[in-house]
Design a protein around this motif. Structure first.
Motif, short mmCIF file in Angstrom:
data_model
loop_
_atom_site.label_atom_id
_atom_site.label_comp_id
_atom_site.label_asym_id
_atom_site.label_seq_id
_atom_site.Cartn_x
_atom_site.Cartn_y
_atom_site.Cartn_z
N LEU A 3 103.05 77.68 27.23
CA LEU A 3 103.42 76.27 27.35
C LEU A 3 102.16 75.41 27.42
O LEU A 3 102.08 74.38 26.74
N LEU A 4 101.20 75.81 28.23
CA LEU A 4 99.95 75.05 28.33
C LEU A 4 99.26 74.92 26.98
O LEU A 4 98.66 73.89 26.69
N ALA A 5 99.37 75.94 26.15
CA ALA A 5 98.73 75.91 24.84
C ALA A 5 99.39 74.90 23.89
O ALA A 5 98.72 74.31 23.05
N ILE A 6 100.71 74.68 24.04
CA ILE A 6 101.39 73.76 23.12
C ILE A 6 101.58 72.35 23.67
O ILE A 6 101.91 71.45 22.92
N LEU A 7 101.36 72.13 24.97
CA LEU A 7 101.57 70.79 25.53
C LEU A 7 100.76 69.70 24.82
O LEU A 7 101.29 68.62 24.56
N PRO A 8 99.49 69.93 24.47
CA PRO A 8 98.78 68.87 23.74
C PRO A 8 99.45 68.52 22.41
O PRO A 8 99.49 67.34 22.02
N GLN A 9 100.00 69.51 21.73
CA GLN A 9 100.70 69.24 20.47
C GLN A 9 102.02 68.52 20.72
O GLN A 9 102.42 67.65 19.94
N SER B 96 95.88 65.17 31.31
CA SER B 96 95.69 66.22 32.31
C SER B 96 97.03 66.72 32.84
O SER B 96 98.06 66.07 32.68
N ILE B 97 96.94 67.87 33.47
CA ILE B 97 98.06 68.45 34.23
C ILE B 97 97.48 68.79 35.59
O ILE B 97 96.49 69.51 35.68
N GLU B 98 98.10 68.25 36.63
CA GLU B 98 97.67 68.54 38.00
C GLU B 98 98.90 68.91 38.78
O GLU B 98 99.73 68.05 39.06
N GLY B 99 99.03 70.21 39.11
CA GLY B 99 100.23 70.67 39.80
C GLY B 99 101.43 70.47 38.89
O GLY B 99 101.45 70.96 37.76
N GLN B 100 102.41 69.71 39.36
CA GLN B 100 103.60 69.42 38.57
C GLN B 100 103.54 68.05 37.89
O GLN B 100 104.54 67.59 37.34
N ARG B 101 102.38 67.39 37.93
CA ARG B 101 102.24 66.07 37.30
C ARG B 101 101.55 66.19 35.96
O ARG B 101 100.57 66.90 35.80
N VAL B 102 102.09 65.44 35.01
CA VAL B 102 101.52 65.35 33.66
C VAL B 102 100.98 63.94 33.50
O VAL B 102 101.64 62.96 33.87
N TRP C 92 109.41 69.79 30.74
CA TRP C 92 108.98 71.07 30.16
C TRP C 92 108.07 71.81 31.14
O TRP C 92 108.17 73.02 31.29
N LEU C 93 107.21 71.08 31.82
CA LEU C 93 106.33 71.71 32.81
C LEU C 93 107.16 72.29 33.95
O LEU C 93 106.92 73.42 34.38
N ALA C 94 108.15 71.55 34.43
CA ALA C 94 109.00 72.04 35.52
C ALA C 94 109.82 73.26 35.09
O ALA C 94 110.03 74.18 35.88
#
Length: 159
Positions: free
Chosen positions: A6-12, A29-35, A72-74
């Motif tokens: 997921l981290l790999a595709i979030l920028p896309q 950025s992603i910090e904890g559960q914040r985007v 998506w992060l959650a």
């Protein structure tokens, strides 16, 4: 730690669609559960040429998109979602000539719904341009033939 795939595709996911690419959205950025996302200031994104203030539609779109990314992060996976309801409170005009940032956090997630709070700002979420509260529906994958609905629903819930 979030799923590496997921981290790999979030920028896309932040800037890969036609409209988010055209608007210049990018993952900050992603910090904890914040985007956190950014949209660079550009004259073509201005809503009122006399003031140079960014369009309110741009602010809403940014809040909606960063909210979806927080879902998506959650969920720790990419899955089809749709905005069911979103309220945006505009508190002040964005500062002309400044990039706009947005931050979101999914604060409640269940099998079918996600609930998100988000803020748009220039320097700090403590001085927001706008804040939103949204509900997203989580699309469940179609059930496969041959299996019991209950077993497949349980498998999806445990995934």
């Amino acid at each position: 730690m979030p799923n590496p795939e997921l981290l790999a595709i979030l920028p896309q996911l932040a800037s890969g669609s036609a409209h988010t690419h055209a608007l210049g959205f990018r993952l900050e950025s992603i910090e904890g559960q914040r985007v956190r996302m950014r949209v660079p200031y550009r004259p073509e994104l201005v809503g009122d040429p006399a003031s140079g203030v960014l369009s309110g539609g741009l602010v809403s779109t940014l809040l909606d998109h960063v909210g979806g990314m927080s879902v998506w992060l959650a969920m720790d996976q990419f899955q089809s979602i749709a905005t069911l309801d979103m309220r945006v409170d505009y508190m002040r005009a964005a500062s002309p000539g400044r990039d706009l940032l947005a931050e979101a956090e999914c604060y409640q997630l269940n099998r079918t719904m996600a609930f998100v709070r988000a803020w748009a700002f220039e320097d700090s979420p403590d001085n927001p341009v706008a804040a939103s509260q949204a509900a997203y529906i989580i699309h469940k994958p179609a059930l496969r033939d041959g299996g019991s609905d209950q077993a497949q629903i349980q498998n999806q819930a445990n995934a």
